[in-house]
Design a protein around this motif. Structure first.
Motif, PDB file in Angstrom:
ATOM      1  N   VAL A  76      54.366  24.453  85.953  1.00 28.65           N
ATOM      2  CA  VAL A  76      53.568  24.624  87.165  1.00 28.65           C
ATOM      3  C   VAL A  76      54.470  24.739  88.393  1.00 28.65           C
ATOM      4  O   VAL A  76      54.261  25.595  89.255  1.00 28.65           O
ATOM      5  CB  VAL A  76      52.575  23.450  87.307  1.00 28.65           C
ATOM      6  CG1 VAL A  76      51.923  23.424  88.671  1.00 28.65           C
ATOM      7  CG2 VAL A  76      51.534  23.509  86.209  1.00 28.65           C
ATOM      8  N   ARG A  77      55.471  23.878  88.495  1.00 34.84           N
ATOM      9  CA  ARG A  77      56.362  23.908  89.656  1.00 34.84           C
ATOM     10  C   ARG A  77      57.063  25.250  89.779  1.00 34.84           C
ATOM     11  O   ARG A  77      57.137  25.833  90.846  1.00 34.84           O
ATOM     12  CB  ARG A  77      57.398  22.791  89.588  1.00 34.84           C
ATOM     13  CG  ARG A  77      58.229  22.690  90.889  1.00 34.84           C
ATOM     14  CD  ARG A  77      59.459  21.828  90.720  1.00 34.84           C
ATOM     15  NE  ARG A  77      60.449  22.427  89.849  1.00 34.84           N
ATOM     16  CZ  ARG A  77      61.268  23.423  90.201  1.00 34.84           C
ATOM     17  NH1 ARG A  77      61.210  23.961  91.390  1.00 34.84           N
ATOM     18  NH2 ARG A  77      62.143  23.900  89.330  1.00 34.84           N
ATOM     19  N   ARG A  78      57.553  25.771  88.669  1.00 35.71           N
ATOM     20  CA  ARG A  78      58.251  27.063  88.721  1.00 35.71           C
ATOM     21  C   ARG A  78      57.322  28.203  89.118  1.00 35.71           C
ATOM     22  O   ARG A  78      57.732  29.103  89.844  1.00 35.71           O
ATOM     23  CB  ARG A  78      58.919  27.362  87.386  1.00 35.71           C
ATOM     24  CG  ARG A  78      60.114  26.472  87.127  1.00 35.71           C
ATOM     25  CD  ARG A  78      60.816  26.826  85.849  1.00 35.71           C
ATOM     26  NE  ARG A  78      61.880  25.875  85.584  1.00 35.71           N
ATOM     27  CZ  ARG A  78      62.900  26.118  84.785  1.00 35.71           C
ATOM     28  NH1 ARG A  78      62.991  27.281  84.169  1.00 35.71           N
ATOM     29  NH2 ARG A  78      63.813  25.200  84.589  1.00 35.71           N
ATOM     30  N   LEU A  79      56.091  28.181  88.645  1.00 34.94           N
ATOM     31  CA  LEU A  79      55.152  29.233  89.028  1.00 34.94           C
ATOM     32  C   LEU A  79      54.781  29.147  90.502  1.00 34.94           C
ATOM     33  O   LEU A  79      54.714  30.167  91.197  1.00 34.94           O
ATOM     34  CB  LEU A  79      53.878  29.159  88.187  1.00 34.94           C
ATOM     35  CG  LEU A  79      53.957  29.743  86.791  1.00 34.94           C
ATOM     36  CD1 LEU A  79      52.623  29.565  86.080  1.00 34.94           C
ATOM     37  CD2 LEU A  79      54.353  31.203  86.809  1.00 34.94           C
ATOM     38  N   PRO A 101      59.135  32.383  89.395  1.00 30.26           N
ATOM     39  CA  PRO A 101      58.219  32.486  88.258  1.00 30.26           C
ATOM     40  C   PRO A 101      58.860  33.024  86.977  1.00 30.26           C
ATOM     41  O   PRO A 101      58.512  32.583  85.884  1.00 30.26           O
ATOM     42  CB  PRO A 101      57.126  33.421  88.765  1.00 30.26           C
ATOM     43  CG  PRO A 101      57.146  33.255  90.244  1.00 30.26           C
ATOM     44  CD  PRO A 101      58.585  33.018  90.598  1.00 30.26           C
ATOM     45  N   GLY A 102      59.804  33.950  87.098  1.00 27.91           N
ATOM     46  CA  GLY A 102      60.435  34.505  85.907  1.00 27.91           C
ATOM     47  C   GLY A 102      61.183  33.467  85.084  1.00 27.91           C
ATOM     48  O   GLY A 102      61.359  33.632  83.873  1.00 27.91           O
ATOM     49  N   THR A 103      61.617  32.362  85.729  1.00 25.30           N
ATOM     50  CA  THR A 103      62.363  31.332  84.997  1.00 25.30           C
ATOM     51  C   THR A 103      61.467  30.470  84.118  1.00 25.30           C
ATOM     52  O   THR A 103      61.978  29.658  83.343  1.00 25.30           O
ATOM     53  CB  THR A 103      63.174  30.431  85.948  1.00 25.30           C
ATOM     54  OG1 THR A 103      62.269  29.658  86.750  1.00 25.30           O
ATOM     55  CG2 THR A 103      64.120  31.249  86.825  1.00 25.30           C
ATOM     56  N   SER A 111      56.630  39.300  87.121  1.00 28.23           N
ATOM     57  CA  SER A 111      55.886  40.382  87.767  1.00 28.23           C
ATOM     58  C   SER A 111      54.813  39.864  88.727  1.00 28.23           C
ATOM     59  O   SER A 111      54.063  40.647  89.291  1.00 28.23           O
ATOM     60  CB  SER A 111      55.240  41.288  86.713  1.00 28.23           C
ATOM     61  OG  SER A 111      54.205  40.586  86.038  1.00 28.23           O
ATOM     62  N   ARG A 112      54.781  38.598  88.918  1.00 28.99           N
ATOM     63  CA  ARG A 112      53.814  37.984  89.839  1.00 28.99           C
ATOM     64  C   ARG A 112      53.993  38.593  91.227  1.00 28.99           C
ATOM     65  O   ARG A 112      55.117  38.756  91.707  1.00 28.99           O
ATOM     66  CB  ARG A 112      54.099  36.493  89.850  1.00 28.99           C
ATOM     67  CG  ARG A 112      53.372  35.692  90.849  1.00 28.99           C
ATOM     68  CD  ARG A 112      53.956  34.269  90.816  1.00 28.99           C
ATOM     69  NE  ARG A 112      53.726  33.623  92.070  1.00 28.99           N
ATOM     70  CZ  ARG A 112      52.885  32.615  92.224  1.00 28.99           C
ATOM     71  NH1 ARG A 112      52.235  32.143  91.204  1.00 28.99           N
ATOM     72  NH2 ARG A 112      52.713  32.072  93.400  1.00 28.99           N
ATOM     73  N   PRO A 113      52.902  38.932  91.922  1.00 29.37           N
ATOM     74  CA  PRO A 113      53.017  39.532  93.259  1.00 29.37           C
ATOM     75  C   PRO A 113      53.778  38.631  94.232  1.00 29.37           C
ATOM     76  O   PRO A 113      53.570  37.410  94.254  1.00 29.37           O
ATOM     77  CB  PRO A 113      51.562  39.702  93.713  1.00 29.37           C
ATOM     78  CG  PRO A 113      50.764  39.712  92.451  1.00 29.37           C
ATOM     79  CD  PRO A 113      51.504  38.831  91.485  1.00 29.37           C
ATOM     80  N   ALA A 114      54.662  39.219  95.021  1.00 26.32           N
ATOM     81  CA  ALA A 114      55.481  38.453  95.969  1.00 26.32           C
ATOM     82  C   ALA A 114      54.628  37.782  97.041  1.00 26.32           C
ATOM     83  O   ALA A 114      55.033  36.765  97.607  1.00 26.32           O
ATOM     84  CB  ALA A 114      56.514  39.369  96.602  1.00 26.32           C
ATOM     85  N   ASP A 131      46.152  36.364  96.974  1.00 26.51           N
ATOM     86  CA  ASP A 131      47.181  37.369  97.226  1.00 26.51           C
ATOM     87  C   ASP A 131      47.072  37.789  98.687  1.00 26.51           C
ATOM     88  O   ASP A 131      46.058  37.539  99.340  1.00 26.51           O
ATOM     89  CB  ASP A 131      46.985  38.585  96.305  1.00 26.51           C
ATOM     90  CG  ASP A 131      47.374  38.292  94.867  1.00 26.51           C
ATOM     91  OD1 ASP A 131      48.033  37.263  94.610  1.00 26.51           O
ATOM     92  OD2 ASP A 131      47.000  39.094  93.985  1.00 26.51           O
ATOM     93  N   GLY A 132      48.121  38.417  99.205  1.00 27.30           N
ATOM     94  CA  GLY A 132      48.133  38.839 100.597  1.00 27.30           C
ATOM     95  C   GLY A 132      48.564  37.740 101.546  1.00 27.30           C
ATOM     96  O   GLY A 132      48.375  37.836 102.755  1.00 27.30           O
ATOM     97  N   TYR A 133      49.177  36.697 101.035  1.00 24.18           N
ATOM     98  CA  TYR A 133      49.601  35.555 101.841  1.00 24.18           C
ATOM     99  C   TYR A 133      50.795  35.935 102.709  1.00 24.18           C
ATOM    100  O   TYR A 133      51.775  36.493 102.220  1.00 24.18           O
ATOM    101  CB  TYR A 133      49.963  34.381 100.927  1.00 24.18           C
ATOM    102  CG  TYR A 133      50.445  33.162 101.655  1.00 24.18           C
ATOM    103  CD1 TYR A 133      49.564  32.385 102.403  1.00 24.18           C
ATOM    104  CD2 TYR A 133      51.772  32.781 101.604  1.00 24.18           C
ATOM    105  CE1 TYR A 133      50.000  31.258 103.066  1.00 24.18           C
ATOM    106  CE2 TYR A 133      52.214  31.650 102.258  1.00 24.18           C
ATOM    107  CZ  TYR A 133      51.335  30.896 102.996  1.00 24.18           C
ATOM    108  OH  TYR A 133      51.766  29.779 103.656  1.00 24.18           O
ATOM    109  N   THR A 134      50.696  35.631 104.009  1.00 25.32           N
ATOM    110  CA  THR A 134      51.803  35.932 104.932  1.00 25.32           C
ATOM    111  C   THR A 134      52.321  34.693 105.634  1.00 25.32           C
ATOM    112  O   THR A 134      53.230  34.792 106.456  1.00 25.32           O
ATOM    113  CB  THR A 134      51.359  36.971 105.992  1.00 25.32           C
ATOM    114  OG1 THR A 134      50.229  36.446 106.693  1.00 25.32           O
ATOM    115  CG2 THR A 134      51.009  38.300 105.342  1.00 25.32           C
TER     116      THR A 134
END
Length: 159
Positions: free
Chosen positions: A26-29, A34-36, A68-71, A104-107
């Motif tokens: 959970v922490r890594r996500l 996230p890739g780790t 591939s999680r959205p930035a 998504d769309g967080y700024t």
């Protein structure tokens, strides 16, 4: 071949190592790279969603999937009711419940409260490889779920 039963300390250490893997996932996500997450799995590890037959197998595929999680995604996962069962000195299983808050769309800044995007449970299988406990398989079961909300673009002041 006979297997020696685990003593209380060995069982406790195995349970704690598996619980820590669940928290580290959970922490890594949510807060890390996230890739780790792929590094928490055995080389032949599997991630699957039971409700739509999605299955990702092997560290390279897991790294690509989670990476591939959205930035611009903001997420926080709440995990609870973690129950680890140590089957042997090298195998264990667990069930844990989760709620995922995600947009998504967080700024930046604080996002107003909203209901979770997903609520369900995980069924995990762990395997000890050398001295390290790793996820061999993680299956996700959704009880409640919906699409990830996209936040509206922030307003820009008029020139």
């Amino acid at each position: 071949m006979t297997t020696e039963p685990l003593g209380p300390l060995e069982r406790l250490l195995a349970e704690r190592a598996c619980e820590r893997l669940i928290a580290e996932f959970v922490r890594r996500l949510d807060l890390g790279e996230p890739g780790t997450v792929a590094d928490l799995f055995t080389p032949d590890g599997v991630w699957e969603w039971a409700h739509d037959s999605r299955r990702v197998e092997g560290r390279d595929a897991l790294r690509a999937y989670f990476g591939s999680r959205p930035a611009d995604r903001l997420s926080r996962r709440m995990s609870t009711n973690v129950l680890v069962t140590v089957d042997s000195a090298t195998t264990a299983t667990a069930t844990s419940y989760f709620a995922t808050y995600r947009v998504d769309g967080y700024t930046g800044g604080i996002v107003p409260p909203r209901p979770p995007a997903n609520v369900g449970h995980y069924e995990d299988t762990f395997r000890k490889v050398g001295d390290e406990w790793l996820l061999a398989a993680r299956s996700l079961f959704l009880s409640f779920g919906g699409p990830t909300e996209r936040l509206a673009a922030p307003r820009r002041p008029a020139d």
